[in-house]
Design an enzyme around this catalytic site. Structure first.
Site, short mmCIF file in Angstrom:
data_model
loop_
_atom_site.label_atom_id
_atom_site.label_comp_id
_atom_site.label_asym_id
_atom_site.label_seq_id
_atom_site.Cartn_x
_atom_site.Cartn_y
_atom_site.Cartn_z
N LYS A 150 0.84 -1.21 0.00
CA LYS A 150 0.00 0.00 0.00
C LYS A 150 0.87 1.26 0.00
O LYS A 150 0.63 2.19 -0.76
CB LYS A 150 -0.92 0.01 1.23
CG LYS A 150 -2.08 -0.96 1.13
CD LYS A 150 -2.88 -1.06 2.44
CE LYS A 150 -3.93 -2.16 2.35
NZ LYS A 150 -4.69 -2.38 3.58
N GLN A 174 -4.55 -1.09 9.74
CA GLN A 174 -4.54 -2.41 9.12
C GLN A 174 -5.17 -3.45 10.06
O GLN A 174 -4.85 -3.50 11.24
CB GLN A 174 -3.09 -2.81 8.77
CG GLN A 174 -2.95 -4.12 8.02
CD GLN A 174 -3.60 -4.10 6.64
OE1 GLN A 174 -3.68 -3.08 5.97
NE2 GLN A 174 -4.10 -5.26 6.20
N ASP A 227 -11.01 3.45 4.51
CA ASP A 227 -11.52 2.09 4.35
C ASP A 227 -13.05 2.05 4.28
O ASP A 227 -13.62 1.02 3.91
CB ASP A 227 -11.09 1.23 5.54
CG ASP A 227 -9.74 0.57 5.32
OD1 ASP A 227 -9.52 0.03 4.22
OD2 ASP A 227 -8.91 0.58 6.25
N1 GUN Z 1 -7.23 -6.29 6.31
C1 GUN Z 1 -7.66 -7.02 5.26
N2 GUN Z 1 -8.26 -6.23 4.34
C2 GUN Z 1 -8.21 -4.97 4.82
C3 GUN Z 1 -8.65 -3.72 4.31
O1 GUN Z 1 -9.24 -3.59 3.24
N3 GUN Z 1 -8.38 -2.63 5.11
C4 GUN Z 1 -7.75 -2.74 6.32
N4 GUN Z 1 -7.57 -1.63 7.03
N5 GUN Z 1 -7.33 -3.90 6.81
C5 GUN Z 1 -7.55 -5.00 6.07
#
Ligand code: GUN
Length: 283
Positions: free
Chosen positions: A49, A93, A116
């Site tokens: 990311k 995350q 998110d």
């Molecule tokens: N863990 C797995 N998928 C995601 C996501 O799309 N966003 C976040 N913040 N954590 C994750």
């Protein structure tokens, strides 16, 4: 044989567009990325990311906290980032270590920095059909369907998995596009009978090669959200939830793993960040 839905190509188009928006609007958005602990999969996701943020002109601010970080410390950091005018987006995350209450943390992120779309206010807006920020993975799936001209209206869509991150928002987003949606989960009986009715099948259950060719209807569209690490001949590799080699012979369209939904999730994160940056600057 199914046409491959190429998430690498579509995500590149999205990223090129984001880059040109950032350049033309002369903005430099910033994204705070918080990781608590050292879960190997999360470390990889966060690394990817931040790398892609830099590629399009978003500044990632990494906060890598120890596994035993107290909940209050994390809440304090989020509170400070909410107030910080130099921060446009905040991503925590998931999953978080067990001693931290995930809902409490997601609640603490400002809905206007919630890249998110996990804050209850944004979940609610999505639910009633007036989305502000949409969760990245289901948003990426919808974008893939749109790109390949796959219509959703009137189709039978089956979503495998009911997580807050993928399954539930995916079902709602398909419903808002006039699909007839069924959500299946670990307690669903006669799963194959339901999956065999799907014109569009989205799998997000995290079980390697779970979806077999005899579970799907001829010419179904099969979207594989799973990212599962398996060992093969002493080497680890990533596979999806779908038995790709066999299912591709029955489906009309299929996403590969890797190279399908994964790159789209990251591209949607960048898009959400830029949209929030533009929103904040317009207020
Ligand atoms: N863990 C797995 N998928 C995601 C996501 O799309 N966003 C976040 N913040 N954590 C994750």
């Amino acid at each position: 044989m199914a046409q491959i839905i190429d998430g690498k190509i579509v995500s590149k188009l999205v990223k090129d567009n984001i880059k040109s928006i950032i350049e033309s609007k002369k903005i430099s958005p910033s994204l705070a990325v918080i990781l608590v602990g050292n879960d190997p999969a999360s470390l990889t996701y966060v690394r990817n990311k931040t790398k892609e943020c830099l590629e399009v002109g978003i500044s990632p601010k990494d906060y890598h906290l120890p596994e035993d970080t107290p909940e209050e410390k994390l809440l304090e950091l989020i509170g400070n980032l909410n107030k910080d005018d130099d921060i446009d987006g905040i991503l925590v995350q998931l999953p978080l270590p067990k001693h931290i209450n995930t809902n409490k943390i997601l609640n603490a992120i400002s809905p206007y920095k919630d890249v998110d779309g996990f804050h209850p206010e944004n979940v609610g807006k999505l639910m009633i059909g007036t989305p502000f920020v949409e969760p990245c993975t289901p948003k990426g799936v919808i974008r893939l369907l749109e790109h390949y001209g796959i219509s959703v209206e009137g189709k039978r869509a089956v979503v495998l998995g009911r997580s807050n991150i993928v399954g539930k928002p995916m079902a709602i987003m398909l419903l808002h596009r006039n699909a007839t949606v069924t959500i299946c989960h670990s307690k669903t009986k006669d799963l194959s009978e339901i999956t065999k009715q799907a014109d569009i099948l989205v799998s997000a259950i995290g079980i390697p090669n779970f979806v077999k060719a005899d579970m799907i209807k001829k010419d179904a569209v099969v979207i594989d959200v799973g990212i599962n690490k398996v060992e093969e001949n002493g080497k680890s590799k990533l596979v999806g939830d779908v038995d790709f080699e066999n299912v591709k012979e029955v489906a009309s369209y299929i996403t590969p793993v890797p190279g399908g939904v994964g790159p789209m999730t990251r591209a949607m994160l960048l898009e959400n960040t830029v949209n929030l940056a533009l929103f904040r600057r317009s207020c």
